[in-house]
Scaffold this active site. Structure first.
Site, short mmCIF file in Angstrom:
data_model
loop_
_atom_site.label_atom_id
_atom_site.label_comp_id
_atom_site.label_asym_id
_atom_site.label_seq_id
_atom_site.Cartn_x
_atom_site.Cartn_y
_atom_site.Cartn_z
N HIS A 1 0.80 -1.24 0.00
CA HIS A 1 0.00 0.00 0.00
C HIS A 1 0.83 1.29 0.00
O HIS A 1 0.48 2.26 0.66
CB HIS A 1 -0.96 0.01 1.19
N HIS B 1 -9.59 2.20 0.43
CA HIS B 1 -9.54 1.04 1.34
C HIS B 1 -10.64 1.11 2.41
O HIS B 1 -10.38 0.84 3.58
CB HIS B 1 -8.16 0.97 1.99
N GLU C 1 -11.45 -3.56 -2.95
CA GLU C 1 -10.52 -2.54 -3.44
C GLU C 1 -10.32 -2.73 -4.95
O GLU C 1 -9.72 -3.72 -5.37
CB GLU C 1 -9.19 -2.67 -2.72
#
Length: 358
Positions: free
Chosen positions: A114, A185, A323
């Site tokens: 991420h 997210h 996502e």
């Protein structure tokens, strides 16, 4: 959960601070259909998402905190966050462009996750509320930030439509060849934040194939059929119906934490990737995206260690994520749709979370 708790948006004051020399705040989007979205420019996070259930009662369906301080503490929960530069994992925190190797932090050992320890989820975005129902966020990531090449200018626009759709438009340019994979997210529970298990939600994912992973959750490079596996959500199926089956992939992810293939190649067409129905609320969430993949994460690592807005805890599998994305580890997997962004090009993609009730 009382009605007032269920439909409350945290106070703006609890989000007004100075972090890294920049001011944070809470921005409220609303429409005429009783929906509201609260977004903070700290990490571009969706803090609250209020939509009517089958009885017309407005409930908050995303996990979040009621103050900005809780988002800054400890390890990143990623609750509601904008993710970048690269959503999901990059193997061993390394990738190459034009023969040059770039090294990233391995913040999800042994891999990068991420965008890094800070990433886009822990920076303060510049915010401009364009109207009652639209917020524009911008961020300039410097060349070398978190190990990624290129000065990157990112713009993300959140729009709450009159028909209770939350539309997220992403746009970016770079002055040096780089890789980019932006997503949101948010952790959803369509029966209401903190209302218990999501395993009885009915879910449909419009994908014939998924990308199986190794024990560190990096794709093997194969696109495998979902047929005859616990990953077959082509028909509406309870999320938890097969989560405890004996299956190597479920063992690796401690449940579902996998990318589903919506398209083989980069596509500019908005397509339906998933539909989820709250078993108690009747709230329906359709996910439409221009992205080729969608990561379904079943809240396997939630452990009750965080207190949410309504004073409930983030217990095991009480929220899920969908996502939209390019595939994990694409910079190291030439057969996957490319995540390379070149100077002179504009990265553009859209994801829509559509809400209704039945």
């Amino acid at each position: 959960m009382t009605d007032s708790q269920a439909a409350a948006i945290p106070s703006k004051e609890a989000f007004q601070k100075t972090i890294d020399g920049k001011k944070t705040d809470l921005f409220i989007l609303k429409n005429n259909s009783n929906a509201k979205v609260a977004i903070t420019n700290y990490g571009g996070r969706v803090v609250s998402l209020l939509v009517p259930d089958k009885n017309g009662k407005v409930i908050d369906i995303v996990n979040g905190f009621d103050n900005v301080d809780d988002y800054t503490k400890g390890g990143d929960t990623y609750f509601g966050a904008l993710i970048g530069r690269y959503g999901n994992r990059i193997a061993k925190g390394k990738f190459s462009l034009d023969g040059k190797e770039y090294t990233l932090a391995t913040n999800n050992a042994p891999n990068a996750l991420h965008g890094g320890p800070k990433g886009f989820s822990r920076v303060v975005w510049d915010a401009k509320q364009l109207s009652d129902n639209q917020l524009e966020l911008t961020y300039n990531a410097k060349d070398g930030e978190e190990g990624y090449p290129g000065n990157l200018h990112v713009k993300v626009t959140y729009t709450l439509t009159g028909s209770n759709d939350l539309e997220i438009d992403y746009e970016a340019t770079t002055d040096k060849k780089t890789v980019l994979n932006l997503t949101n997210h948010s952790f959803f529970n369509l029966n209401g934040e903190g209302s218990g298990t999501i395993n009885n939600h009915l879910m449909q994912i419009f994908a014939d194939r998924y990308t199986p992973v190794d024990s560190t959750l990096i794709p093997t490079g194969k696109l495998e059929s979902v047929e005859g596996t616990p990953f077959d959500f082509r028909n509406p199926t309870a999320i938890g119906a097969r989560v405890d089956q004996e299956n190597t992939q479920l063992k690796y992810g401690k449940g579902y934490d996998h990318n589903f293939v919506i398209a083989d190649k980069k596509s500019s067409v908005l397509k339906r990737a998933a539909t989820v129905v709250g078993d108690k609320s009747g709230i329906v969430m359709d996910v439409l995206t221009k992205e080729p993949g969608i990561q379904f994460y079943g809240g396997n690592f939630l452990d009750g260690s965080h207190t949410l807005k309504n004073s409930t805890k983030d217990e095991h599998r009480t929220a899920f994520c969908l996502e939209t994305q390019h595939f994990p580890d694409s910079p190291n997997q030439p057969s996957f749709p490319s995540t390379v962004l070149n100077p002179g090009e504009t990265y553009k993609t859209t994801t829509v979370y559509k809400f209704s009730a039945k």
